[in-house]
Write a protein that holds these residues in place. Structure first.
Motif, mmCIF file in Angstrom:
data_model
loop_
_atom_site.group_PDB
_atom_site.id
_atom_site.type_symbol
_atom_site.label_atom_id
_atom_site.label_comp_id
_atom_site.label_asym_id
_atom_site.label_seq_id
_atom_site.Cartn_x
_atom_site.Cartn_y
_atom_site.Cartn_z
ATOM 1 N N VAL A 32 22.983 -16.744 -25.545
ATOM 2 C CA VAL A 32 23.454 -15.678 -24.433
ATOM 3 C C VAL A 32 23.789 -16.945 -23.270
ATOM 4 O O VAL A 32 23.040 -17.587 -22.750
ATOM 5 C CB VAL A 32 22.580 -14.650 -24.024
ATOM 6 N N THR A 33 25.416 -16.934 -22.918
ATOM 7 C CA THR A 33 25.648 -17.769 -21.674
ATOM 8 C C THR A 33 25.630 -16.624 -20.628
ATOM 9 O O THR A 33 26.326 -15.687 -20.648
ATOM 10 C CB THR A 33 26.956 -18.172 -21.929
ATOM 11 N N HIS A 34 24.921 -16.956 -19.672
ATOM 12 C CA HIS A 34 24.844 -16.152 -18.405
ATOM 13 C C HIS A 34 25.000 -17.030 -17.162
ATOM 14 O O HIS A 34 24.653 -18.292 -17.343
ATOM 15 C CB HIS A 34 23.519 -14.967 -18.536
ATOM 16 N N TYR A 35 25.112 -16.150 -16.032
ATOM 17 C CA TYR A 35 25.144 -16.973 -14.731
ATOM 18 C C TYR A 35 24.146 -16.456 -13.861
ATOM 19 O O TYR A 35 23.902 -15.219 -13.601
ATOM 20 C CB TYR A 35 26.606 -17.112 -14.264
ATOM 21 N N GLY A 36 23.500 -17.466 -13.273
ATOM 22 C CA GLY A 36 22.624 -16.951 -11.919
ATOM 23 C C GLY A 36 23.121 -16.109 -11.153
ATOM 24 O O GLY A 36 24.094 -16.104 -10.621
ATOM 25 N N ARG A 37 22.286 -15.038 -10.703
ATOM 26 C CA ARG A 37 22.608 -13.917 -10.029
ATOM 27 C C ARG A 37 22.936 -14.339 -8.461
ATOM 28 O O ARG A 37 23.818 -13.939 -7.740
ATOM 29 C CB ARG A 37 21.437 -12.925 -9.751
ATOM 30 N N LYS A 38 22.165 -15.449 -8.087
ATOM 31 C CA LYS A 38 22.412 -15.863 -6.763
ATOM 32 C C LYS A 38 23.181 -17.370 -6.731
ATOM 33 O O LYS A 38 23.984 -17.542 -5.857
ATOM 34 C CB LYS A 38 20.851 -16.255 -5.878
ATOM 35 N N SER A 39 22.655 -18.199 -7.575
ATOM 36 C CA SER A 39 23.451 -19.728 -7.640
ATOM 37 C C SER A 39 24.549 -19.555 -8.440
ATOM 38 O O SER A 39 25.549 -20.308 -8.028
ATOM 39 C CB SER A 39 22.456 -20.617 -8.369
ATOM 40 N N GLY A 40 24.836 -18.833 -9.253
ATOM 41 C CA GLY A 40 26.284 -18.856 -10.107
ATOM 42 C C GLY A 40 26.142 -19.969 -11.056
ATOM 43 O O GLY A 40 27.219 -19.997 -11.847
ATOM 44 N N TRP A 67 17.366 -14.201 -17.674
ATOM 45 C CA TRP A 67 18.582 -14.087 -18.400
ATOM 46 C C TRP A 67 19.065 -12.562 -18.569
ATOM 47 O O TRP A 67 20.194 -12.365 -18.404
ATOM 48 C CB TRP A 67 18.403 -14.691 -19.652
ATOM 49 N N SER A 68 18.107 -11.805 -18.893
ATOM 50 C CA SER A 68 18.470 -10.282 -18.963
ATOM 51 C C SER A 68 18.836 -9.741 -17.546
ATOM 52 O O SER A 68 19.799 -8.730 -17.475
ATOM 53 C CB SER A 68 17.460 -9.374 -19.651
ATOM 54 N N LYS A 69 18.261 -10.050 -16.550
ATOM 55 C CA LYS A 69 18.671 -9.558 -15.221
ATOM 56 C C LYS A 69 20.013 -10.155 -14.857
ATOM 57 O O LYS A 69 20.765 -9.613 -14.255
ATOM 58 C CB LYS A 69 17.474 -9.899 -14.145
ATOM 59 N N ASN A 70 20.262 -11.438 -15.142
ATOM 60 C CA ASN A 70 21.557 -11.932 -14.720
ATOM 61 C C ASN A 70 22.702 -11.339 -15.700
ATOM 62 O O ASN A 70 23.786 -11.139 -15.132
ATOM 63 C CB ASN A 70 21.701 -13.327 -15.205
ATOM 64 N N VAL A 71 22.388 -11.006 -17.084
ATOM 65 C CA VAL A 71 23.346 -10.238 -17.678
ATOM 66 C C VAL A 71 23.763 -8.869 -17.068
ATOM 67 O O VAL A 71 24.893 -8.419 -17.011
ATOM 68 C CB VAL A 71 23.191 -10.258 -19.168
ATOM 69 N N VAL A 72 22.766 -8.066 -16.894
ATOM 70 C CA VAL A 72 22.983 -6.753 -16.371
ATOM 71 C C VAL A 72 23.592 -6.976 -14.994
ATOM 72 O O VAL A 72 24.580 -6.028 -14.642
ATOM 73 C CB VAL A 72 21.773 -6.025 -16.136
ATOM 74 N N THR A 90 30.092 -6.270 -22.674
ATOM 75 C CA THR A 90 30.186 -5.530 -21.349
ATOM 76 C C THR A 90 28.959 -4.388 -21.488
ATOM 77 O O THR A 90 28.346 -4.080 -22.523
ATOM 78 C CB THR A 90 31.453 -4.995 -21.288
ATOM 79 N N ASN A 91 28.967 -3.743 -20.302
ATOM 80 C CA ASN A 91 28.044 -2.578 -20.246
ATOM 81 C C ASN A 91 26.546 -2.914 -20.698
ATOM 82 O O ASN A 91 26.175 -2.072 -21.454
ATOM 83 C CB ASN A 91 28.884 -1.233 -20.968
ATOM 84 N N PRO A 92 26.015 -4.098 -20.144
ATOM 85 C CA PRO A 92 24.576 -4.231 -20.589
ATOM 86 C C PRO A 92 23.822 -3.199 -19.883
ATOM 87 O O PRO A 92 23.913 -2.737 -18.740
ATOM 88 C CB PRO A 92 24.407 -5.435 -19.987
ATOM 89 N N ARG A 93 22.841 -2.580 -20.867
ATOM 90 C CA ARG A 93 21.758 -1.853 -20.249
ATOM 91 C C ARG A 93 20.529 -1.758 -20.765
ATOM 92 O O ARG A 93 20.422 -2.402 -22.064
ATOM 93 C CB ARG A 93 22.121 -0.349 -20.505
ATOM 94 N N LEU A 118 17.622 -4.645 -24.784
ATOM 95 C CA LEU A 118 18.757 -4.781 -24.068
ATOM 96 C C LEU A 118 20.105 -4.435 -25.003
ATOM 97 O O LEU A 118 19.908 -5.109 -26.159
ATOM 98 C CB LEU A 118 19.122 -6.201 -23.219
ATOM 99 N N VAL A 119 20.903 -3.731 -24.594
ATOM 100 C CA VAL A 119 21.930 -3.130 -25.452
ATOM 101 C C VAL A 119 23.170 -3.425 -24.696
ATOM 102 O O VAL A 119 23.395 -3.072 -23.609
ATOM 103 C CB VAL A 119 21.779 -1.792 -25.752
ATOM 104 N N ALA A 120 24.394 -3.960 -25.219
ATOM 105 C CA ALA A 120 25.421 -4.158 -24.595
ATOM 106 C C ALA A 120 26.662 -3.918 -25.701
ATOM 107 O O ALA A 120 26.474 -4.126 -26.936
ATOM 108 C CB ALA A 120 25.719 -5.576 -24.115
#
Length: 124
Positions: A32-40, A67-72, A90-93, A118-120
């Motif tokens: 899973v490639t994701h981006y930091g919520r604060k750092s980007g 990672w899951s918080k970043n994706v959501v 998209t639409n992760p939940r 986590l479902v998306a």
């Protein structure tokens, strides 16, 4: 969280660095490639992802990790599946423990009895 804290620290320090390069060759493993919520900053996480139709589900045996918080928070991510195919989700939940969801596979339904999932939705 199903994994004891000491085992989780051991996994992060020793097992994850070994698994990351070989995960693409193992069924059910994905990156899973994701981006930091604060750092980007871009990060990658190795997970067990299961596809059912146009959905992906990932058991959260470590709880709601960064990672899951970043994706959501971002509303999606890119996931490189077994075999090298990359999909955008998209639409992760979160599906809380025991709630169930039609997108869950047999494997993630078993996880969901004891932990969240986590479902998306897959786009294109």
């Amino acid at each position: 969280m199903l994994v004891p804290e000491k085992l989780e620290r051991f996994q992060i320090k020793y097992i994850n660095p070994v698994m990351a390069p070989i995960a693409r060759f193992l069924p059910s493993f994905a990156r899973v490639t994701h981006y930091g919520r604060k750092s980007g900053v871009a990060y990658e996480a190795t997970v067990n992802a299961f596809r059912k139709g146009d959905s992906i589900s990932i058991g959260l045996i470590h709880g709601k990790t960064n990672w899951s918080k970043n994706v959501v928070a971002a509303g999606g991510a890119e996931i490189k599946l077994f075999g090298g195919k990359t999909v955008r989700v998209t639409n992760p939940r979160y599906v809380e423990q025991g709630q169930g969801d039609p997108a869950l596979t047999a494997a993630t339904r078993r996880v969901n009895k004891r932990a969240g999932v986590l479902v998306a939705d897959i786009v294109g």
